[in-house]
Design a protein around this motif. Structure first.
Motif, PDB file in Angstrom:
ATOM      1  N   PRO A  13       0.565  -1.310   0.623  1.00  0.00           N
ATOM      2  CA  PRO A  13      -0.102   0.187  -0.036  1.00  0.00           C
ATOM      3  C   PRO A  13       0.722   1.534   0.212  1.00  0.00           C
ATOM      4  CG  PRO A  13       0.245  -1.046   2.036  1.00  0.00           C
ATOM      5  CD  PRO A  13       0.796  -2.064   0.892  1.00  0.00           C
ATOM      6  N   GLU A  14       0.295   2.077  -0.032  1.00  0.00           N
ATOM      7  CA  GLU A  14       0.550   3.714  -0.373  1.00  0.00           C
ATOM      8  C   GLU A  14       1.429   4.276   1.289  1.00  0.00           C
ATOM      9  OE1 GLU A  14      -2.759   7.209   0.533  1.00  0.00           O
ATOM     10  OE2 GLU A  14      -2.150   6.688  -2.141  1.00  0.00           O
ATOM     11  N   ALA A  15       2.760   4.912   0.646  1.00  0.00           N
ATOM     12  CA  ALA A  15       2.839   5.425   2.220  1.00  0.00           C
ATOM     13  C   ALA A  15       2.275   6.027   3.064  1.00  0.00           C
ATOM     14  CB  ALA A  15       3.914   6.497   1.667  1.00  0.00           C
ATOM     15  N   THR A  16       2.406   5.387   4.536  1.00  0.00           N
ATOM     16  CA  THR A  16       1.196   6.226   5.070  1.00  0.00           C
ATOM     17  C   THR A  16       2.103   7.546   5.857  1.00  0.00           C
ATOM     18  OG1 THR A  16       2.942   5.163   6.769  1.00  0.00           O
ATOM     19  CG2 THR A  16       1.552   3.674   6.285  1.00  0.00           C
ATOM     20  N   ASP A  17       0.684   8.503   6.664  1.00  0.00           N
ATOM     21  CA  ASP A  17       0.974   9.181   7.145  1.00  0.00           C
ATOM     22  C   ASP A  17       2.470   9.365   7.823  1.00  0.00           C
ATOM     23  OD1 ASP A  17      -0.978  10.336   5.522  1.00  0.00           O
ATOM     24  OD2 ASP A  17      -2.051  10.870   7.334  1.00  0.00           O
ATOM     25  N   ASP A  18       2.549   8.631   8.838  1.00  0.00           N
ATOM     26  CA  ASP A  18       3.668   8.059   9.669  1.00  0.00           C
ATOM     27  C   ASP A  18       4.953   8.719   9.072  1.00  0.00           C
ATOM     28  OD1 ASP A  18       2.277   8.672  11.598  1.00  0.00           O
ATOM     29  OD2 ASP A  18       1.659   6.232  12.418  1.00  0.00           O
ATOM     30  N   GLU A  19       4.911   7.860   7.744  1.00  0.00           N
ATOM     31  CA  GLU A  19       6.391   7.627   6.864  1.00  0.00           C
ATOM     32  C   GLU A  19       6.880   8.319   6.445  1.00  0.00           C
ATOM     33  OE1 GLU A  19       6.282   3.362   5.245  1.00  0.00           O
ATOM     34  OE2 GLU A  19       4.830   3.962   4.626  1.00  0.00           O
ATOM     35  N   VAL A  20       5.043   9.596   5.824  1.00  0.00           N
ATOM     36  CA  VAL A  20       5.296  10.710   5.296  1.00  0.00           C
ATOM     37  C   VAL A  20       6.912  12.368   6.267  1.00  0.00           C
ATOM     38  CG1 VAL A  20       4.457  12.661   4.099  1.00  0.00           C
ATOM     39  CG2 VAL A  20       4.216  10.771   3.584  1.00  0.00           C
ATOM     40  N   HIS A  21       5.121  12.017   7.431  1.00  0.00           N
ATOM     41  CA  HIS A  21       6.139  12.622   8.502  1.00  0.00           C
ATOM     42  C   HIS A  21       7.542  12.555   9.021  1.00  0.00           C
ATOM     43  CE1 HIS A  21       7.081  13.903  12.684  1.00  0.00           C
ATOM     44  NE2 HIS A  21       6.142  15.251  12.662  1.00  0.00           N
ATOM     45  N   ALA A  22       8.108  10.884   8.881  1.00  0.00           N
ATOM     46  CA  ALA A  22       9.106  10.866   9.209  1.00  0.00           C
ATOM     47  C   ALA A  22      10.607  11.548   8.627  1.00  0.00           C
ATOM     48  CB  ALA A  22       9.537   9.240   9.625  1.00  0.00           C
TER      49      ALA A  22
END
Length: 90
Positions: A13-22
């Motif tokens: 699945p696409e990048a999570t908000d947590d991954e983008v924030h990190a």
């Protein structure tokens, strides 16, 4: 520091908000030269992380590819294998 920023595009699945924030946090840490800002700079630091995460999310949504999506587990296994070879003891 930036070694912790991982590719986020073209995964299922696409990048999570947590991954983008990190990723945004690591970028701001690298650019600012600090892992924790002083109280005087905390607001600017946090705002930069939010802005970069927002821009990153838009970028990921707008990118187009014809390649099939990558599998996170397969890519993680490849990374572990590369790491094991790189840091193997003789």
């Amino acid at each position: 520091m930036c070694r912790n920023i991982h590719q986020l595009h073209n995964f299922e699945p696409e990048a999570t908000d947590d991954e983008v924030h990190a990723a945004a946090l690591q970028y701001v840490r690298k650019v600012s030269g600090s892992t924790r800002p002083s109280q005087a700079n905390a607001e600017a630091f946090d705002r930069a992380v939010r802005d970069i995460a927002h821009a990153t999310r838009h970028l990921l949504e707008d990118l187009v590819t014809t390649a099939p999506p990558k599998d996170r587990e397969v890519e993680a296994a490849k990374a572990r294998e590369r790491s094991a070879k790189r840091y193997a003891t003789a």
